[in-house]
Design an enzyme around this catalytic site. Structure first.
Site, PDB file in Angstrom:
ATOM      1  N   ASN A  51     -16.484  24.276 -15.317  1.00 40.60           N
ATOM      2  CA  ASN A  51     -17.468  23.197 -15.375  1.00 40.60           C
ATOM      3  C   ASN A  51     -18.384  23.268 -16.586  1.00 40.60           C
ATOM      4  O   ASN A  51     -18.937  22.255 -16.989  1.00 40.60           O
ATOM      5  CB  ASN A  51     -18.264  23.144 -14.071  1.00 40.60           C
ATOM      6  N   SER A 110     -19.348  24.971  -7.600  1.00 37.80           N
ATOM      7  CA  SER A 110     -18.849  24.603  -8.926  1.00 37.80           C
ATOM      8  C   SER A 110     -19.670  25.242 -10.031  1.00 37.80           C
ATOM      9  O   SER A 110     -19.238  25.274 -11.180  1.00 37.80           O
ATOM     10  CB  SER A 110     -18.965  23.088  -9.115  1.00 37.80           C
ATOM     11  N   HIS A 156     -13.375  29.422  -6.467  1.00 35.82           N
ATOM     12  CA  HIS A 156     -13.564  28.030  -6.885  1.00 35.82           C
ATOM     13  C   HIS A 156     -12.207  27.323  -6.986  1.00 35.82           C
ATOM     14  O   HIS A 156     -11.473  27.509  -7.951  1.00 35.82           O
ATOM     15  CB  HIS A 156     -14.306  28.023  -8.243  1.00 35.82           C
TER      16      HIS A 156
HETATM   17  P1  NAD Z   1     -18.480  16.574   0.048  1.00 40.54           P
HETATM   18  O1  NAD Z   1     -19.729  15.770  -0.128  1.00 40.54           O
HETATM   19  O2  NAD Z   1     -17.165  15.875   0.135  1.00 40.54           O
HETATM   20  O3  NAD Z   1     -18.603  17.521   1.346  1.00 40.54           O
HETATM   21  C1  NAD Z   1     -19.706  18.332   1.614  1.00 40.54           C
HETATM   22  C2  NAD Z   1     -19.699  18.649   3.116  1.00 40.54           C
HETATM   23  O4  NAD Z   1     -20.722  19.625   3.384  1.00 40.54           O
HETATM   24  C3  NAD Z   1     -20.026  17.425   4.002  1.00 40.54           C
HETATM   25  O5  NAD Z   1     -18.999  17.245   4.964  1.00 40.54           O
HETATM   26  C4  NAD Z   1     -21.344  17.805   4.676  1.00 40.54           C
HETATM   27  O6  NAD Z   1     -21.471  17.301   6.002  1.00 40.54           O
HETATM   28  C5  NAD Z   1     -21.230  19.334   4.669  1.00 40.54           C
HETATM   29  N1  NAD Z   1     -22.507  20.015   4.867  1.00 40.54           N
HETATM   30  C6  NAD Z   1     -23.710  19.722   4.297  1.00 40.54           C
HETATM   31  N2  NAD Z   1     -24.652  20.591   4.738  1.00 40.54           N
HETATM   32  C7  NAD Z   1     -24.028  21.437   5.614  1.00 40.54           C
HETATM   33  C8  NAD Z   1     -24.451  22.531   6.410  1.00 40.54           C
HETATM   34  N3  NAD Z   1     -25.719  22.918   6.394  1.00 40.54           N
HETATM   35  N4  NAD Z   1     -23.547  23.173   7.195  1.00 40.54           N
HETATM   36  C9  NAD Z   1     -22.253  22.768   7.220  1.00 40.54           C
HETATM   37  N5  NAD Z   1     -21.782  21.734   6.476  1.00 40.54           N
HETATM   38  C10 NAD Z   1     -22.669  21.077   5.692  1.00 40.54           C
HETATM   39  O7  NAD Z   1     -18.496  17.616  -1.182  1.00 40.54           O
HETATM   40  P2  NAD Z   1     -17.237  18.351  -1.877  1.00 40.54           P
HETATM   41  O8  NAD Z   1     -16.769  17.531  -3.012  1.00 40.54           O
HETATM   42  O9  NAD Z   1     -16.279  18.797  -0.822  1.00 40.54           O
HETATM   43  O10 NAD Z   1     -17.965  19.626  -2.528  1.00 40.54           O
HETATM   44  C11 NAD Z   1     -18.276  20.771  -1.760  1.00 40.54           C
HETATM   45  C12 NAD Z   1     -18.492  21.961  -2.681  1.00 40.54           C
HETATM   46  O11 NAD Z   1     -17.313  22.167  -3.476  1.00 40.54           O
HETATM   47  C13 NAD Z   1     -19.652  21.826  -3.663  1.00 40.54           C
HETATM   48  O12 NAD Z   1     -20.246  23.077  -3.847  1.00 40.54           O
HETATM   49  C14 NAD Z   1     -18.945  21.375  -4.930  1.00 40.54           C
HETATM   50  O13 NAD Z   1     -19.678  21.709  -6.099  1.00 40.54           O
HETATM   51  C15 NAD Z   1     -17.661  22.196  -4.850  1.00 40.54           C
HETATM   52  N6  NAD Z   1     -16.516  21.658  -5.611  1.00 40.54           N
HETATM   53  C16 NAD Z   1     -16.295  20.311  -5.665  1.00 40.54           C
HETATM   54  C17 NAD Z   1     -15.210  19.836  -6.389  1.00 40.54           C
HETATM   55  C18 NAD Z   1     -14.929  18.363  -6.446  1.00 40.54           C
HETATM   56  O14 NAD Z   1     -14.102  17.929  -7.271  1.00 40.54           O
HETATM   57  N7  NAD Z   1     -15.553  17.546  -5.605  1.00 40.54           N
HETATM   58  C19 NAD Z   1     -14.338  20.723  -7.042  1.00 40.54           C
HETATM   59  C20 NAD Z   1     -14.579  22.098  -6.936  1.00 40.54           C
HETATM   60  C21 NAD Z   1     -15.674  22.562  -6.224  1.00 40.54           C
END
Ligand code: NAD
Length: 283
Positions: A190, A119, A140
């Site tokens: 963001n 993000s 993204h």
């Molecule tokens: P989340 O907490 O739902 O999921 C993160 C996942 O990463 C978990 O399942 C965890 O087990 C896994 N993980 C952690 N370390 C790991 C590793 N070493 N190897 C493999 N898997 C691993 O988070 P999310 O909301 O899905 O966000 C993920 C990414 O997407 C972040 O970079 C976030 O900034 C970005 N993002 C989030 C949103 C949102 O609205 N939540 C929107 C756009 C982008």
């Protein structure tokens, strides 16, 4: 470049949504996380989401089954060996992401592209952890991925035109609208959004209004589909805090200072919808 097989790293809310959209598009899709039970939970969420598309008549049961059959679970980076593209969607933490980029770079074929769904973190810095910086890019997606149209594409300093074009074409193939931006902290989405969310949290912290009032004012007054506090709960408060810290460190401007109430909620494990409690209660 022809992208046929993709590995999605991280089976959380974003990774699952990206894997679902890739599989529906017809790509062979590997969904990877640290443990297989996490991946299975992600695949179960995908099945639930696809069932809703079938219920609404937007997809046939055969199309759903075909999409699900294209998804393979993984807890081993060896599964990236024959993939054309990796889309990383793990926690918003540079140390974790950089380790993953190094591992992917060491196993993936020379032609493969490494994309991050970060993000806010610098694509140029992630690229520097690999031996193929021209093939590293930000892809993204927005939350929830199967519904939201935008893919913000971020070019790192060394991203090549051919990498950019391949990812732009893939985003279109996935039914999305790509829009590109330079590699600055928070990109466009963001940098603008999180200032609004943080300000809403400050209003709550200062006792200016209740969460319901703040969200109603922003929702009905600005014609937003949801209020900023409900949106923060959807994004995940840990992710919101990480993004604000990237903005604060990246620009050195106090306007990005995360509200102490946000830090307190994250420390308490109140991460929003995914933990059952945030500014609202989901239990
Ligand atoms: P989340 O907490 O739902 O999921 C993160 C996942 O990463 C978990 O399942 C965890 O087990 C896994 N993980 C952690 N370390 C790991 C590793 N070493 N190897 C493999 N898997 C691993 O988070 P999310 O909301 O899905 O966000 C993920 C990414 O997407 C972040 O970079 C976030 O900034 C970005 N993002 C989030 C949103 C949102 O609205 N939540 C929107 C756009 C982008």
């Amino acid at each position: 470049m022809d992208i046929r097989k993709v590995i999605v790293i991280g089976a959380g809310q974003m990774g699952s949504g990206i894997a679902q959209t890739a599989a529906v598009t017809g790509l062979e899709t590997v969904l990877h996380d640290v443990r297989l039970d996490i991946v299975e939970r992600g695949i179960a969420n995908i099945a639930k989401s696809l069932a809703k598309f079938v219920e609404k008549g937007k997809m046939t049961a055969e199309e759903r089954d075909a999409a699900l059959s294209r998804i393979r679970p993984s807890d081993n980076f060896e599964n990236a060996r024959d993939c054309d593209l990796a889309i990383e969607a793990v926690v918003e933490n540079l140390a974790v992401k950089s380790t993953i980029f190094k591992s992917l770079d060491s196993v993936m074929p020379a032609h493969a592209i490494l994309a991050s769904n970060t993000s806010s973190l610098p694509i140029t810095e992630l690229a520097a952890f690999t031996g193929r910086p021209s093939q590293v890019i930000g892809m993204h997606f927005m939350n929830p991925v199967p519904i939201m149209k935008l893919v913000e594409i971020i070019r790192g300093l060394q991203t090549s035109d051919s990498t950019f074009e391949a990812i732009e074409n893939l985003a279109k193939q996935m039914g999305k609208v790509p829009a590109s931006c330079q590699d600055v902290p928070g990109f466009i989405s963001n940098r603008v959004l999180q200032v609004m969310i943080n300000e809403a949290i400050w209003c709550l912290y200062e006792g200016v209004a209740t969460p319901e009032s703040i969200d109603t004012i922003m929702k009905l007054g600005m014609n937003h589909p949801m209020g900023p506090l409900a949106l923060a709960d959807l994004i995940g408060l840990d992710t919101v805090l990480s993004i604000l810290e990237v903005l604060q460190n990246g620009y050195g401007d106090p306007k990005y200072r995360p509200c102490p109430l946000l830090r307190q909620y994250v420390k308490a494990g109140w991460l929003g919808r995914k933990s059952g409690r945030g500014f609202y209660n989901y239990q």
